[in-house]
Design a protein around this motif. Structure first.
Motif, PDB file in Angstrom:
ATOM      1  N   ALA A  33       0.846  -1.200   0.000  1.00  0.00           N
ATOM      2  CA  ALA A  33       0.000   0.000   0.000  1.00  0.00           C
ATOM      3  C   ALA A  33       0.880   1.248   0.000  1.00  0.00           C
ATOM      4  O   ALA A  33       0.594   2.222  -0.712  1.00  0.00           O
ATOM      5  CB  ALA A  33      -0.922   0.000   1.211  1.00  0.00           C
ATOM      6  N   LEU A  34       1.957   1.233   0.778  1.00  0.00           N
ATOM      7  CA  LEU A  34       2.887   2.366   0.813  1.00  0.00           C
ATOM      8  C   LEU A  34       3.557   2.567  -0.548  1.00  0.00           C
ATOM      9  O   LEU A  34       3.746   3.700  -1.000  1.00  0.00           O
ATOM     10  CB  LEU A  34       3.946   2.145   1.900  1.00  0.00           C
ATOM     11  N   LYS A  35       3.906   1.475  -1.212  1.00  0.00           N
ATOM     12  CA  LYS A  35       4.502   1.575  -2.553  1.00  0.00           C
ATOM     13  C   LYS A  35       3.515   2.221  -3.533  1.00  0.00           C
ATOM     14  O   LYS A  35       3.896   3.053  -4.365  1.00  0.00           O
ATOM     15  CB  LYS A  35       4.901   0.187  -3.067  1.00  0.00           C
ATOM     16  N   ALA A  36       2.251   1.808  -3.444  1.00  0.00           N
ATOM     17  CA  ALA A  36       1.226   2.402  -4.315  1.00  0.00           C
ATOM     18  C   ALA A  36       1.133   3.900  -4.057  1.00  0.00           C
ATOM     19  O   ALA A  36       1.018   4.701  -4.988  1.00  0.00           O
ATOM     20  CB  ALA A  36      -0.124   1.728  -4.076  1.00  0.00           C
ATOM     21  N   GLN A  37       1.207   4.293  -2.783  1.00  0.00           N
ATOM     22  CA  GLN A  37       1.159   5.713  -2.440  1.00  0.00           C
ATOM     23  C   GLN A  37       2.380   6.454  -2.972  1.00  0.00           C
ATOM     24  O   GLN A  37       2.272   7.583  -3.456  1.00  0.00           O
ATOM     25  CB  GLN A  37       1.068   5.883  -0.928  1.00  0.00           C
ATOM     26  N   SER A  42      -2.600  -8.344  -2.813  1.00  0.00           N
ATOM     27  CA  SER A  42      -2.342  -7.600  -4.054  1.00  0.00           C
ATOM     28  C   SER A  42      -1.033  -6.827  -3.929  1.00  0.00           C
ATOM     29  O   SER A  42      -0.704  -6.313  -2.854  1.00  0.00           O
ATOM     30  CB  SER A  42      -3.481  -6.625  -4.353  1.00  0.00           C
ATOM     31  N   ASN A  43      -0.282  -6.742  -5.029  1.00  0.00           N
ATOM     32  CA  ASN A  43       0.922  -5.923  -5.019  1.00  0.00           C
ATOM     33  C   ASN A  43       0.576  -4.497  -5.442  1.00  0.00           C
ATOM     34  O   ASN A  43      -0.543  -4.210  -5.861  1.00  0.00           O
ATOM     35  CB  ASN A  43       2.032  -6.520  -5.889  1.00  0.00           C
ATOM     36  N   TYR A  44       1.551  -3.602  -5.339  1.00  0.00           N
ATOM     37  CA  TYR A  44       1.267  -2.183  -5.575  1.00  0.00           C
ATOM     38  C   TYR A  44       0.811  -1.893  -6.998  1.00  0.00           C
ATOM     39  O   TYR A  44      -0.019  -1.005  -7.224  1.00  0.00           O
ATOM     40  CB  TYR A  44       2.481  -1.321  -5.203  1.00  0.00           C
TER      41      TYR A  44
END
Length: 299
Positions: free
Chosen positions: A77-81, A281-283
């Motif tokens: 989630a942090l990577k997506a952000q 799920s991955n980013y």
């Protein structure tokens, strides 16, 4: 004659070696020069209290993710952000401010204050998310997308044109975000107002609420107050509501507004990203879910 030829050959050989050494030295300097140019950090112009501060992009992303997403969220989630925030700032031509109009950016001192004894752990966690998505951005047809994001939804995100004064964008469409309803502990909120408070806020004498229309996402499209129509966004901003998904009840001489979600609802839901990450799920899968038809590329 032979001696002259030998001497001449030696001179030519020495000259060739000298030229070769100069060539490879010049080539090496050129390569090194290119490396230096490539490795020079990108700067972001961040306006804080009317002063422009130039911050290295990676340092900026660290402060932004620290300010915009709970650091105890899953790494994916942090990577997506990170990718969303990096794309957002490139879409703004590397010029932003330190407010919710752009992205909230925390200083190192503020991070230490917020995180306390978790500072080292969270600092490293976000730094790793930045390194593992190095240079990655989202584009649509070759252009940086407007990578909007928000805290949590009412179960669906919002079409961009249904909240902002914007033309429809193919990558900012309403999508399912059911995770928010169970992941966000404050998804449902309530706030109360007296009749007098509402008369002052809407500048009217007759308080009579009537929700005329809802959007497909379940948010309020139009609300009539004292005979005048307002959009759900206008009501949200006038009353400081968490979202434009709300109901109104008159209870104990007060108007009680019950909201679902937090934020404008357009783009990536941060709690939805957390929910997807918890499910495995991955980013990239998270980003492709919330931003439709985009490409994730190296900048």
């Amino acid at each position: 004659m032979r001696e002259i030829s030998v001497k001449l050959g030696i001179v030519i050989l020495v000259g060739a070696i000298f030229l070769s050494m100069n060539y490879y030295q010049a080539k090496e300097e050129t390569i090194q020069g290119k490396k230096e140019i490539k490795e020079e950090p990108v700067k972001v112009a961040v306006t804080i209290d009317n002063n422009v501060n130039y911050v290295d992009l990676d340092d900026y992303l660290l402060g932004v993710v620290a300010g915009e997403m709970p650091a105890n969220f899953e790494t994916e989630a942090l990577k997506a952000q990170v990718v969303a925030s990096r794309t957002f700032v490139y879409n703004r031509n590397l010029s932003v401010d330190n407010t919710t109009n752009s992205q909230v950016y925390l200083s190192e001192d503020k991070m230490k204050e917020n995180w306390g004894n978790k500072y080292d752990e969270y600092y490293q966690k976000i730094s790793t998310a930045i390194k593992e998505t190095k240079n990655e951005v989202m584009k649509y047809q070759g252009d940086y997308i407007s990578a909007l994001f928000f805290s949590s939804s009412n179960g669906y995100t919002e079409n961009v044109e249904d909240y902002f004064e914007s033309s429809p964008l193919p990558y900012l469409r309403s999508v399912d975000s059911h995770w928010d309803l169970t992941i966000d502990p404050k998804n449902t909120r309530q706030v109360s107002f007296t009749k007098q408070e509402l008369k002052e806020k809407f500048n009217c004498q007759d308080i009579n609420f009537n929700i005329i229309a809802y959007k497909k996402s379940g948010r309020v499209a139009t609300l009539s107050v004292g005979g005048k129509n307002y959009s759900g966004r206008q009501v949200r901003e006038k009353l400081g509501l968490s979202s434009s998904c709300f109901t109104v009840e008159y209870v104990s001489n007060k108007y009680v507004f019950t909201t679902k979600g937090s934020g404008h609802g357009v783009g990536m839901s941060q709690y939805g990203a957390q929910g997807m990450a918890l499910e495995g799920s991955n980013y990239k899968e998270i980003l492709n879910h919330y931003y439709t038809n985009i490409e994730i590329v190296n900048n």
